[in-house]
Design an enzyme around this catalytic site. Structure first.
Site, PDB file in Angstrom:
ATOM      1  N   ASP A   1      -2.723  17.483  20.691  1.00 57.41           N
ATOM      2  CA  ASP A   1      -3.771  18.443  21.044  1.00 57.41           C
ATOM      3  C   ASP A   1      -5.126  17.852  20.661  1.00 57.41           C
ATOM      4  OD1 ASP A   1      -5.498  20.548  21.366  1.00 57.41           O
ATOM      5  OD2 ASP A   1      -4.481  21.894  19.963  1.00 57.41           O
TER       6      ASP A   1
ATOM      7  N   HIS B   1       2.953  -3.971  23.347  1.00 61.99           N
ATOM      8  CA  HIS B   1       4.131  -3.985  22.475  1.00 61.99           C
ATOM      9  C   HIS B   1       3.990  -5.045  21.381  1.00 61.99           C
ATOM     10  CE1 HIS B   1       8.051  -2.804  21.332  1.00 61.99           C
ATOM     11  NE2 HIS B   1       8.601  -2.678  22.522  1.00 61.99           N
TER      12      HIS B   1
END
Length: 445
Positions: free
Chosen positions: A382, A162
């Site tokens: 994908d 983060h």
């Protein structure tokens, strides 16, 4: 060794470095003030692909791994801070030291992970050291794992620090990586070319004070909790929106507003039953992405926080909660609308202080945290063998889970909402049996 960990038969670790060296001019990445505020937690996400496309289904495991490793190396050229080393709470030395990439085999079908009632088995698809030490891990700033299941399916998990970026940064990294993987020989350009220039908009504190900045952050409590998943279908979501429209002035409630308000309402109601008393005063915290007004290509932690307070039972009405959320969010947007660059940090810090003061001054109140990844393009990732069948959201698998944390995501068809919630066990037992909740939400785990 637990029965769950016995399912893992092998683990291989590699270090993946950027394909091209980071230019000298970019070697020192200054953390912005907001980066400095963020704790050192790693944000995890896992993508599950039960069946690879025909082109890939018969290829050896090492070919799949090499495909991911090569494209990861290329995308790290654009997201170079992830391949560097954190220098205290001041900067990242973008020295191209690389990221950790694990390859594992699990001796069970993917369905066994999906059908587990709680989230313990889901952790198998994450690097063990990271998922067990999300606040203290000292390895690379991004860690990845490719997991092969006995059924032939795979999972790809990512744990990103983060300190380097928020969920928006995560989403762009992930889809940029997939774009390169699908088109390894193409010069296709990803729509958003990342810039790690957050410190221009949110200048860091002086070096000698940097270790104290995180004191301003609202640090989540780590308690023994359980996590469960639910889904709200398109028709149920429409019904909830209709209720809000009919009973309030908000005529275009968003998915995030309606689902957050509904879950907050049901959590408060079931907590009341657990304690056999009147409603416990409660706070709802939600993060807001600041792109816009900031440019879409700006990576890092670019957001602020807003909160609503609920003290009385008459304030628990769904339409009222949505109206409060909308009012607070619009007020935040208005503050930034015409703000000059030098005004961005003071405005943002005031929002954090406001949320923090609410919590400090009302320490006996219940705090509910909401993170919405609705419109987050996770189901579009994908790598060349098709889109994921399931995505496990960040923070839902943290160990231990964050108390009263709710993560919202689109479902695969983009017309409903998947959600994960973490609560203390006794609160979860009441929450998951709540008749009003179950009228609209179906358990998924």
């Amino acid at each position: 060794m637990s029965s769950v960990s016995r399912l893992v038969s092998s683990v291989c670790k590699k270090i993946i470095k950027p394909y091209s060296p980071t230019p000298i001019s970019l070697r020192c990445h200054k953390l912005s003030y907001l980066d400095q505020m963020v704790g050192g937690i790693y944000l995890p996400l896992a993508l599950f692909y039960p069946k690879l496309s025909n082109t890939w289904s018969n290829k050896p495991n090492n070919v799949v791994s090499q495909h991911l490793e090569k494209s990861l190396s290329k995308v790290l050229t654009n997201y170079y801070p992830f391949a560097g080393k954190l220098n205290d709470n001041i900067s990242i030395d973008c020295n191209d030291s690389g990221v950790e990439f694990f390859i594992t085999k699990i001796n069970c079908p993917m369905s066994e992970i999906f059908n587990h009632p709680y989230f313990e088995k889901h952790n198998l698809v994450y690097p063990t050291e990271v998922i067990n030490n999300q606040y203290t891990y000292e390895g690379s700033l991004a860690v990845f794992q490719l997991t092969h299941f006995s059924c032939g399916g795979i999972a790809i998990s990512m744990c990103l620090s983060h300190k380097v970026g928020d969920g928006y940064t995560f989403g762009n990294f992930m889809n940029h990586w997939a774009t390169i993987a699908r088109n390894p020989l193409s010069s296709e350009i990803y729509p958003i070319s990342p810039k790690f220039d957050g410190s221009f908009y949110f200048p860091p504190t002086k070096d000698e004070d940097s270790s104290n900045v995180s004191n301003n952050n609202i640090v989540p409590q780590r308690e023994e909790c359980v996590s469960k998943g639910f889904s709200i279908s398109s028709s149920k979501l429409t019904a909830l929106k209709a209720r809000v429209i009919n009973e309030s002035k908000v005529q275009n409630p968003s998915d995030t507003e309606v689902v957050s308000a509904f879950l907050y309402q049901r959590a408060m109601a079931t907590k009341k039953l657990v304690n056999s008393s009147s409603i416990r005063p409660s706070l709802l915290h939600q993060a807001v992405n600041l792109r816009p007004p900031l440019p879409k290509h700006t990576m890092g932690n670019i957001g602020c926080l807003f909160s609503i307070l609920t003290k009385e039972e008459k304030e628990m009405d769904l339409a009222q909660v949505v109206s409060k959320l909308r009012k607070e969010k619009e007020e935040v947007k208005q503050k930034y609308k015409n703000a000059k660059i030098e005004e961005l940090l003071p405005i943002t810090l005031e929002q954090y202080r406001k949320a923090n003061d609410l919590l400090v001054n009302n320490s006996c109140y219940d705090l509910y945290r909401f993170s919405s990844l609705i419109t987050f393009p996770s189901y579009d990732v994908d790598f060349g063998w098709g889109k994921p069948e399931k995505v496990i959201s960040p923070l839902s698998t943290s160990n231990p889970p964050i108390k009263n944390m709710f993560v919202l995501m689109d479902d695969k068809n983009r017309d409903g909402v998947n959600l994960t919630c973490s609560m203390k066990k006794q609160d979860m037992l009441a929450f998951e049996r709540d008749e009003e909740l179950l009228r609209f939400a179906s358990p998924t785990s």
